[in-house]
Design a protein around this motif. Structure first.
Motif, PDB file in Angstrom:
ATOM      1  N   PRO A   1       0.813  -1.230   0.000  1.00 46.76           N
ATOM      2  CA  PRO A   1       0.000   0.000   0.000  1.00 46.76           C
ATOM      3  C   PRO A   1       0.839   1.269   0.000  1.00 46.76           C
ATOM      4  CG  PRO A   1      -0.824  -1.574   1.614  1.00 46.76           C
ATOM      5  CD  PRO A   1       0.493  -2.090   1.161  1.00 46.76           C
ATOM      6  N   LEU A   2       1.968   1.251   0.720  1.00 45.56           N
ATOM      7  CA  LEU A   2       2.813   2.438   0.753  1.00 45.56           C
ATOM      8  C   LEU A   2       3.444   2.686  -0.609  1.00 45.56           C
ATOM      9  CD1 LEU A   2       4.051   4.754   2.293  1.00 45.56           C
ATOM     10  CD2 LEU A   2       5.863   3.218   3.084  1.00 45.56           C
ATOM     11  N   ALA A   3       3.841   1.634  -1.318  1.00 42.22           N
ATOM     12  CA  ALA A   3       4.411   1.802  -2.656  1.00 42.22           C
ATOM     13  C   ALA A   3       3.379   2.393  -3.615  1.00 42.22           C
ATOM     14  CB  ALA A   3       4.926   0.465  -3.172  1.00 42.22           C
ATOM     15  N   LEU A   4       2.135   1.946  -3.531  1.00 42.68           N
ATOM     16  CA  LEU A   4       1.079   2.509  -4.378  1.00 42.68           C
ATOM     17  C   LEU A   4       0.828   3.978  -4.038  1.00 42.68           C
ATOM     18  CD1 LEU A   4      -1.452  -0.485  -4.407  1.00 42.68           C
ATOM     19  CD2 LEU A   4       0.164   0.182  -6.203  1.00 42.68           C
ATOM     20  N   ALA A   5       0.828   4.286  -2.737  1.00 39.10           N
ATOM     21  CA  ALA A   5       0.647   5.686  -2.327  1.00 39.10           C
ATOM     22  C   ALA A   5       1.814   6.539  -2.799  1.00 39.10           C
ATOM     23  CB  ALA A   5       0.504   5.764  -0.810  1.00 39.10           C
ATOM     24  N   LEU A   6       3.033   6.000  -2.722  1.00 43.24           N
ATOM     25  CA  LEU A   6       4.206   6.735  -3.190  1.00 43.24           C
ATOM     26  C   LEU A   6       4.122   6.994  -4.686  1.00 43.24           C
ATOM     27  CD1 LEU A   6       7.049   7.894  -2.763  1.00 43.24           C
ATOM     28  CD2 LEU A   6       7.960   5.586  -3.089  1.00 43.24           C
TER      29      LEU A   6
END
Length: 305
Positions: A175-180
């Motif tokens: 999820p953090l990679a997608l948000a980034l």
């Protein structure tokens, strides 16, 4: 030095970092203020609305996230809101065109000409560091038996095993990679709009004021991106560093030899990330756009005798 001492040093260094960062960032903004115009006020207003919407989205993310995942994603939500506000402000707010013939500059405008010279490369390096850390933690994580999610760090050997949790595995990293990715895409869109918009948002006919406002807008884009990247990095790095160092120094003896040293390096990387986060906050909350000071002061007027 262990991770516990690292946390103490970090807490002790934060007040000093706040003062030093404020002096450096605000000192770089010396110069004459750009006179405010109706358009520049509207741009600032849309920016503020975007920030408020980002804070509201972060609050929703905090409530919806499980096992502290909302804490990891909340800074990205704030950054996305602010970046969207910059993009909307630079897109919808248009200066009034004066009647009669118009002129246009032949000098091309490029994003790199307006990006802050110190903060821009630092944020780019922080993005690369976050990507590298997420790759490391995703590849080394294992499934947590108590929750069934990939958020643990485990090792096993001859009749022994050890587990450290929480650990930023795919439960947090994906999820953090997608948000980034979303943050970087919106930041690129906002930067393009800052450079592509027509001249005239600054003082009428003042090219220097217009360029200063563009530089300020790009500074907001870079600062918002830095906050969206550096804040989750601090949490991810500290959590991963504690888990890696704890597994490497445990009594089980099943951890690879690299986990202890890598855990210390990852844990200590929180310090520059925290300094960058403070620099971005100070830059974001800094003063209005300023015209650069001339390289040489004007010659004194000669006194007639």
């Amino acid at each position: 030095m262990g991770i516990g001492m690292l946390e103490l040093v970090l807490l002790a260094a934060l007040p000093v970092g706040v003062v030093v960062t404020a002096l450096v960032v605000l000192g770089a903004g010396a110069g004459r203020r750009v006179p405010a115009s109706r358009e520049s006020r509207l741009v600032a207003l849309t920016r503020a609305v975007g920030l408020l919407l980002g804070i509201a989205a972060a609050a929703l993310v905090l409530q919806a996230g499980s096992y502290s995942s909302g804490t990891v994603l909340a800074p990205a939500a704030v950054g996305l809101g602010l970046l969207a506000g910059v993009a909307v402000g630079e897109t919808l707010v248009r200066p009034r065109r004066a009647p009669g013939p118009r002129t246009a500059s032949l000098r091309p405008r490029r994003v790199r000409d307006y990006v802050p010279r110190r903060l821009g490369p630092a944020v780019a390096l922080q993005v690369a560091a976050l990507v590298a850390l997420l790759v490391l933690t995703t590849l080394t994580a294992s499934r947590d038996a108590s929750t069934g999610t990939v958020r643990a760090l485990s090792c096993s050997g001859a009749g022994v095993s050890s587990t450290r949790t929480p650990y930023p595995g795919s439960f947090y990293s994906v999820p953090l990679a997608l948000a980034l990715l979303a943050v970087l895409l919106v930041a690129a869109l906002a930067a393009r709009q800052v450079v592509a918009r027509p001249r005239g948002v600054g003082a009428a006919g003042d090219t220097g004021a217009d360029d200063a406002l563009r530089a300020r807008s790009l500074g907001v884009v870079v600062a918002a991106t830095g906050i969206a990247v550096a804040a989750p990095y601090c949490g991810i790095a500290l959590t991963a560093g504690i888990a890696l160092h704890g597994l490497g120094g445990g009594d089980a003896g099943c951890a690879p030899a690299w986990t202890g040293p890598v855990g210390l390096v990852v844990g200590w990387s929180v310090v520059p990330a925290a300094v960058l986060l403070l620099a971005c906050l100070v830059s974001l909350l800094g003063d209005r756009a300023r015209l650069p000071q001339p390289a040489f002061p004007p010659p004194p007027e000669q006194v007639r005798r």
